[in-house]
Design a protein around this motif. Structure first.
Motif, mmCIF file in Angstrom:
data_model
loop_
_atom_site.group_PDB
_atom_site.id
_atom_site.type_symbol
_atom_site.label_atom_id
_atom_site.label_comp_id
_atom_site.label_asym_id
_atom_site.label_seq_id
_atom_site.Cartn_x
_atom_site.Cartn_y
_atom_site.Cartn_z
ATOM 1 N N ALA A 115 0.639 -1.124 0.075
ATOM 2 C CA ALA A 115 -0.006 -0.049 -0.205
ATOM 3 C C ALA A 115 0.916 1.111 0.038
ATOM 4 O O ALA A 115 0.605 2.339 -0.623
ATOM 5 N N HIS A 116 2.122 1.136 0.712
ATOM 6 C CA HIS A 116 2.888 2.318 0.828
ATOM 7 C C HIS A 116 3.333 2.584 -0.493
ATOM 8 O O HIS A 116 3.715 3.748 -1.001
ATOM 9 N N VAL A 130 2.136 1.627 -3.390
ATOM 10 C CA VAL A 130 1.226 2.247 -4.311
ATOM 11 C C VAL A 130 0.837 3.753 -4.176
ATOM 12 O O VAL A 130 0.689 4.627 -4.882
ATOM 13 N N ALA A 131 0.986 4.387 -3.037
ATOM 14 C CA ALA A 131 0.693 5.524 -2.335
ATOM 15 C C ALA A 131 1.880 6.459 -3.012
ATOM 16 O O ALA A 131 1.954 7.709 -3.466
ATOM 17 N N ARG A 132 3.219 6.082 -2.741
ATOM 18 C CA ARG A 132 4.499 6.622 -3.495
ATOM 19 C C ARG A 132 4.277 6.872 -4.630
ATOM 20 O O ARG A 132 4.436 8.057 -5.377
ATOM 21 N N LYS A 133 3.880 5.752 -5.270
ATOM 22 C CA LYS A 133 3.692 6.039 -6.928
ATOM 23 C C LYS A 133 2.736 6.897 -7.502
ATOM 24 O O LYS A 133 2.856 7.778 -8.397
ATOM 25 N N LEU A 134 1.605 6.851 -6.535
ATOM 26 C CA LEU A 134 0.604 7.987 -7.097
ATOM 27 C C LEU A 134 0.980 9.362 -6.555
ATOM 28 O O LEU A 134 0.826 10.266 -7.169
ATOM 29 N N ASN A 135 1.826 9.587 -5.458
ATOM 30 C CA ASN A 135 2.325 10.794 -5.157
ATOM 31 C C ASN A 135 3.263 11.474 -6.180
ATOM 32 O O ASN A 135 3.173 12.611 -6.667
ATOM 33 N N THR A 183 1.083 12.411 -9.494
ATOM 34 C CA THR A 183 0.176 13.703 -9.355
ATOM 35 C C THR A 183 0.535 14.624 -8.355
ATOM 36 O O THR A 183 0.004 15.649 -8.338
#
Length: 300
Positions: A41-42, A44-49, A52
């Motif tokens: 999950a971390h 995925v969140a880094r990739k999204l950050n 975007t």
């Protein structure tokens, strides 16, 4: 009778022990899987950050890298002038390192050979000094650094000994020229960096510029007063590192902890010999010159 009761107790205990081991293994696997989901999950969140969060500028190994809209653009910011004046500034420091840490007094054959070889390298540079790409006051200063360093080496080699007082007299007489080279190097790097960043700024929308984040990678002992950190703090109107500006320390392999320990000790000696300040080398050597040059730069 007692033996029968004891055997029965053992039989009762054994299955329970095996069952407990199974529970422990199952619990461990469950915890591992639970934590793996956190790690995923971390990620995925880094990739999204990164996708975007707006454009990012990375500074590492003498290069600026702009990460924007899924693409990377790289620009060299360490120019030839920077490297050249840095080499000359390092020359008196090299002489100190050959003499100071081992200690004053009589010189053995090995150190005399080392000094003689370095004297020969200085001589070769002197013969090519007109072809190093510098001119005016800068060229004159490098010639003086070479001449003074050669003269000091010749005296030490001829006498085959030296005192700490003599060494410090030499190192501190070199400081004004070293500081002038430091100022020249800082200005060269800052101006090259500024030209590129301002060119990238023109390509960005105001919204992108407001989201711009920067990551600087540099030496451990250059964290305090780091030239690039000073520049980006001024550029982005920040009061220090934070969400938009971070510093990542670069370690030297293969034994970074031992290397850092030894580096601090050696650099303390350099600080005393040249600056008469035991802590001066524990911040970016370009820090003061960078601060002065940044005050003169135009950011509008």
């Amino acid at each position: 009778m007692k033996q029968i009761i004891l055997a029965s107790l053992i039989l009762m205990i054994l299955p329970r022990a095996a069952f407990t081991e199974e529970i422990d293994a199952a619990a461990g696997e469950a915890l591992m899987k639970l934590n793996r989901e956190f790690i995923n999950a971390h990620a995925v969140a880094r990739k999204l950050n990164l996708e975007t969060g707006g454009p990012i500028i990375l500074l590492q190994d003498g290069k600026l890298v702009l990460v924007r809209n899924g693409a990377e653009t790289t620009s060299e910011i360490i120019l030839t002038e920077y490297d050249t004046v840095k080499v000359f500034a390092h020359m008196p420091v090299a002489i100190y390192l050959m003499l100071g840490p081992p200690g004053a007094g009589k010189l053995d054959t090995q150190r005399l050979q080392q000094l003689a070889e370095y004297h020969g390298q200085i001589d070769r540079v002197e013969k090519q000094i007109e072809h190093i790409g510098l001119e005016g006051e800068s060229l004159k200063r490098q010639k003086q650094l070479l001449a003074d360093s050669r003269k000091f080496l010749e005296t030490v080699i001829q006498r085959q000994e030296f005192s700490t007082e003599e060494l410090y007299a030499f190192t501190r007489s070199m400081l004004p020229m070293i500081q002038a080279n430091i100022a020249e190097a800082a200005a060269s790097q800052l101006d090259a960096m500024h030209r590129q960043v301002m060119a990238w700024k023109k390509e960005m929308t105001p919204e992108e510029w407001q989201k711009l984040r920067v990551s600087v990678k540099g030496a451990v002992l250059a964290r305090d007063g780091n030239l690039a950190m000073q520049y980006f703090e001024r550029l982005l109107n920040l009061e220090g590192p934070g969400m938009r500006l971070i510093y990542m320390e670069r370690y030297v392999p293969p034994t970074p902890m031992l290397t850092l320990l030894a580096t601090r000790s050696v650099d303390r000696g350099i600080s005393i010999a040249f600056f008469d300040n035991p802590d001066r080398m524990f911040r970016d050597v370009l820090a003061d010159a960078a601060a002065a040059h940044i005050r003169e730069m135009k950011f509008d």
